[in-house]
Design a protein around this motif. Structure first.
Motif, PDB file in Angstrom:
ATOM      1  N   GLU B  31       0.797  -1.224   0.000  1.00 43.12           N
ATOM      2  CA  GLU B  31       0.000   0.000   0.000  1.00 43.12           C
ATOM      3  C   GLU B  31       0.830   1.275   0.000  1.00 43.12           C
ATOM      4  O   GLU B  31       0.396   2.299  -0.532  1.00 43.12           O
ATOM      5  N   ARG B  32       2.037   1.257   0.526  1.00 48.47           N
ATOM      6  CA  ARG B  32       2.895   2.451   0.464  1.00 48.47           C
ATOM      7  C   ARG B  32       3.229   2.771  -0.980  1.00 48.47           C
ATOM      8  O   ARG B  32       3.547   3.895  -1.318  1.00 48.47           O
ATOM      9  N   GLY B  34       1.008   2.315  -3.312  1.00 47.92           N
ATOM     10  CA  GLY B  34      -0.229   2.766  -3.930  1.00 47.92           C
ATOM     11  C   GLY B  34      -1.186   1.659  -4.324  1.00 47.92           C
ATOM     12  O   GLY B  34      -2.248   1.940  -4.878  1.00 47.92           O
ATOM     13  N   ARG B 163       7.768   4.893  -2.151  1.00 50.19           N
ATOM     14  CA  ARG B 163       6.913   5.812  -1.403  1.00 50.19           C
ATOM     15  C   ARG B 163       6.396   6.916  -2.315  1.00 50.19           C
ATOM     16  O   ARG B 163       5.253   7.359  -2.202  1.00 50.19           O
ATOM     17  N   GLU B 167       2.525   8.334  -3.223  1.00 47.09           N
ATOM     18  CA  GLU B 167       2.086   9.698  -2.927  1.00 47.09           C
ATOM     19  C   GLU B 167       1.786  10.480  -4.190  1.00 47.09           C
ATOM     20  O   GLU B 167       0.780  11.166  -4.298  1.00 47.09           O
ATOM     21  N   HIS B 168       2.702  10.421  -5.181  1.00 43.08           N
ATOM     22  CA  HIS B 168       2.544  11.256  -6.368  1.00 43.08           C
ATOM     23  C   HIS B 168       3.169  10.539  -7.558  1.00 43.08           C
ATOM     24  O   HIS B 168       4.271  10.884  -8.002  1.00 43.08           O
ATOM     25  N   TRP B 229       0.209   3.132   8.352  1.00 46.29           N
ATOM     26  CA  TRP B 229       0.954   2.651   7.200  1.00 46.29           C
ATOM     27  C   TRP B 229       2.472   2.722   7.430  1.00 46.29           C
ATOM     28  O   TRP B 229       3.247   2.682   6.486  1.00 46.29           O
ATOM     29  N   ARG B 283      -3.363   8.790   8.259  1.00 44.52           N
ATOM     30  CA  ARG B 283      -3.428   9.297   6.898  1.00 44.52           C
ATOM     31  C   ARG B 283      -2.867   8.269   5.929  1.00 44.52           C
ATOM     32  O   ARG B 283      -1.733   7.837   6.074  1.00 44.52           O
ATOM     33  N   PRO B 285      -1.443   6.778   2.181  1.00 47.29           N
ATOM     34  CA  PRO B 285      -0.661   7.364   1.089  1.00 47.29           C
ATOM     35  C   PRO B 285      -1.584   8.103   0.122  1.00 47.29           C
ATOM     36  O   PRO B 285      -2.656   7.601  -0.212  1.00 47.29           O
ATOM     37  N   ALA B 286      -1.173   9.245  -0.354  1.00 52.20           N
ATOM     38  CA  ALA B 286      -2.070  10.122  -1.111  1.00 52.20           C
ATOM     39  C   ALA B 286      -2.604   9.474  -2.377  1.00 52.20           C
ATOM     40  O   ALA B 286      -3.740   9.705  -2.771  1.00 52.20           O
ATOM     41  N   ALA B 287      -1.776   8.674  -3.035  1.00 50.15           N
ATOM     42  CA  ALA B 287      -2.214   8.094  -4.308  1.00 50.15           C
ATOM     43  C   ALA B 287      -2.651   6.651  -4.146  1.00 50.15           C
ATOM     44  O   ALA B 287      -2.679   5.901  -5.109  1.00 50.15           O
ATOM     45  N   ARG B 290      -5.086   4.797  -6.654  1.00 47.90           N
ATOM     46  CA  ARG B 290      -5.227   5.562  -7.901  1.00 47.90           C
ATOM     47  C   ARG B 290      -4.097   5.220  -8.857  1.00 47.90           C
ATOM     48  O   ARG B 290      -2.999   4.866  -8.434  1.00 47.90           O
TER      49      ARG B 290
END
Lengths: 345, 291
Positions: B31-32, B34, B163, B167-168, B229, B283, B285-287, B290
């Protein structure tokens, strides 16, 4: 999903899934030392080839109509109802308990709807819970639903074992005569011995109602809008959180109706362990039906045929083959959908 | 009360916590980067089956290798479907869990002719008690793996890029680095951890029983989420879950008035509470989830 999508976009995933599943089934049959053709022949002969088998197929399809739709409707709203198994359990328990505690002489016109409502209500409550937990606390609703499956099964098991069961048994007291539903074999002697009953018609009616809800009502449009784009829907003024909880409650209510078939139409009481994975099979049914209510019927019939056929072929291959095919079908459908979506981008 | 203050209790807490900690770390590796990994349950179950089959056919280390391989196969299918085909990760994960449950049941019937359990395998014959636990090869492997994870994730170039994928991913792609390859690698690494968790489960019980993972994969996911996470935090939360389960088992054994079904429910209820955020909001990971 529908409408503007091309013909092949709509039909390739399910067809691909069936081909992959057929291939997997052949491999597994060979692995067990049986000829795939012999297995297929035995499967067809044991199900659609005789009246009893046919009746059993429709009997096994009935709960899948409910759980298939229980997964399909939330799916159209962008939610994955993995909790159908637990919702079916609490719904059936509610039907069994309410049905047993009604006054003995209650006429069918009252008893049947009351029991149906009990099943739907209990299922809806359990279904709404993960939705509410997500909306209020941001809790991951898939994990929460799976946890609730375990919790619901444990609580039902405890309740039956502790105070609801008839002495020396693992089931509740029998429901009052007014609440029970008649078997179709009462109308057609050809179906004698099979357990298919009038709840089948409730299942079909519910599919039609689901189709009507999604395609012709404002609520259905709102649910679909939330599913296609929650942030756009929110910007458009829809109460996304509440609609999500409603979608999950609807799904739960539908799964709870499994009890109508199992208790009112079949055994006449709630018995521990009756559900047998019907909630998870519902996921496969919904995936194959591309979450469209009317397609749930053929998808349910397919899995019911496999399930009943599994008993017919057990001399040749372990019936667990059917369990494998369920997973293969879901994987194949979702993989094909992903591939098509990517190709379209 | 004295039952809780004994060395035996500590041993049982650690013994129970190991699969949760391993699976939580495995989930983190996926998951780190994504990739949502709901298939931990299936990887664990596959690892357990692979271990027992390997032991049955050859020996204990064949069993370990087979278990890890089985977990990797499931991880590979996840990668193929989600990273390769772009399928929905959550539905794929649930489907994989159902598939593994069916396949292991099929295998159980085919190899041992039973619907419920395999024959007993000797597995590891080690010492008893605390010393036996800490010298157990799998336990050493577990500690090494979990201790190495924060270093690998935080201090290597691979870890940094993984990572970043979580995130991005667009930024990573703009550098010419393959997001798909990193996500695949992370998920496959996670599969090793989850498979080992299953191997431990089966080694502990010396046999394979139908659906023996019993939802542990999902509990481990919750531990990972509650631990934010972060590599070792997930393992720490897993230790807490292990403690709760050990308490429940000890209470069951002592015969308090509480019904067994309600006690057995405790791990799942605790997981629900953790998800709801009684143990703190975290929180992702942002992505995550996705493309």
């Amino acid at each position: 999903m529908s409408g503007a999508a091309s013909w092949e976009h709509r039909w390739v995933p399910p067809v691909a899934a069936l081909l992959v599943a057929a291939g997997a089934g052949e491999l597994l049959a060979i692995g067990a030392g049986a000829s795939p053709l012999a297995v297929l022949e035995a499967l067809v002969a044991g199900t659609w080839g005789n009246a009893y088998g046919l009746g059993q197929v429709w009997f096994k399809a009935t709960p899948l109509l409910f759980t298939g739709l229980a997964v399909a409707i939330p799916f159209r709203a962008g939610l994955f109802n993995v909790g159908a198994e637990g919702q079916a359990i609490v719904g059936a328990l509610a039907v069994g308990v309410v049905g047993a505690y009604l006054p003995a002489g209650t006429p069918a016109i009252v008893a049947v709807p009351v029991c149906v409502a009990a099943g739907a209500g209990a299922g809806a409550a359990l279904g709404a819970l993960p939705g509410w937990l997500r909306a209020r606390f941001g809790a991951h609703e898939v994990i929460a639903s799976i946890m609730l499956n375990f919790v619901a099964a444990a609580l039902a098991n405890w309740a039956v074992a502790s105070f609801l069961a008839e002495p020396e048994t693992l089931h509740t007291a029998a429901i009052v005569p007014g609440a029970s539903l008649s078997r179709l074999s009462a109308w057609s002697s050809a179906l004698t011995g099979s357990a298919v009953n009038t709840s089948l018609f409730l299942g079909i009616a519910v599919l039609v109602a689901g189709h009507h809800l999604l395609t012709r009502t404002p609520l259905g449009l709102s649910l679909r809008a939330v599913g296609l784009g929650p942030r756009a829907a929110e910007a458009g003024g829809l109460p996304v959180g509440r609609l999500q909880v409603l979608a999950m409650a609807l799904g739960g209510a539908l799964a709870g109706l499994v009890g109508v078939n199992a208790v009112q139409g079949h055994k006449g009481y709630y018995e521990d362990g009756f559900s047998g994975g019907v909630g998870f099979l519902g996921i496969a049914v919904a995936m194959l039906a591309r979450a469209e209510p009317l397609l749930v019927l053929p998808a349910a019939l397919l899995f019911a045929t496999l399930s009943e056929g599994g008993l017919a072929i057990r001399a040749l291959v372990p019936k667990e083959l059917v369990d494998v095919l369920v997973g293969v079908v879901i994987l194949a459908v979702v993989g094909a959908q992903g591939a098509r979506a990517r190709a379209a981008r | 009360m004295s039952a809780f203050l004994s060395v035996a209790f500590v041993v049982s807490v650690l013994r129970i916590a190991v699969p949760y900690a391993l699976a939580a770390t495995g989930g983190m590796w996926s998951e780190r980067g994504g990739v949502v990994n709901i298939a931990l349950e299936g990887m664990m179950l596959a690892g357990a089956f692979g271990f027992v089959l390997g032991c049955h056919l050859a020996g204990v280390w064949t069993g370990v290798a087979a278990g890890l391989l089985a977990g990797e196969l499931v991880a590979g299918l996840l990668v193929l479907s989600v990273v390769g085909l772009g399928a929905d990760a959550i539905v794929t994960g649930v489907a994989l869990n159902l598939l593994v449950a069916g396949l292991t049941r099929y295998g159980l019937k085919l190899v041992w002719g039973s619907s419920s359990n395999s024959s007993r395998v000797d597995g590891f014959t080690g010492g008893e008690g605390l010393l036996g636990l800490v010298t157990h090869p799998l336990f050493v492997l577990t500690v090494v793996g979990i201790a190495a994870s924060p270093l690998l994730l935080g201090r290597t170039r691979f870890g940094l890029r993984l990572r970043a994928c979580g995130e991005h991913p667009a930024a990573v792609a703009s550098l010419g680095v393959s997001v798909a390859a990193h996500r695949a690698a992370g998920t496959l690494l996670g599969g090793l951890f989850a498979g080992l968790a299953g191997v431990w489960l089966a080694a502990d019980q010396h046999q394979f029983t139908d659906n023996m993972s019993a939802g542990r994969g999902y509990v481990a996911l919750a531990a990972m989420i509650t631990g934010g996470w972060r590599p070792t935090w997930g393992a720490a939360v897993a230790l807490l879950f292990g403690l709760a389960e050990a308490v429940q088992i000890t209470l069951q054994g002592q015969g308090t008035g509480i019904p067994t079904q309600l006690l057995q429910m405790m791990p799942y209820v605790l997981t629900l509470l953790a998800l709801v955020g009684f143990v703190g909001r975290t929180r992702p990971p942002a992505a995550l989830g996705r493309a």
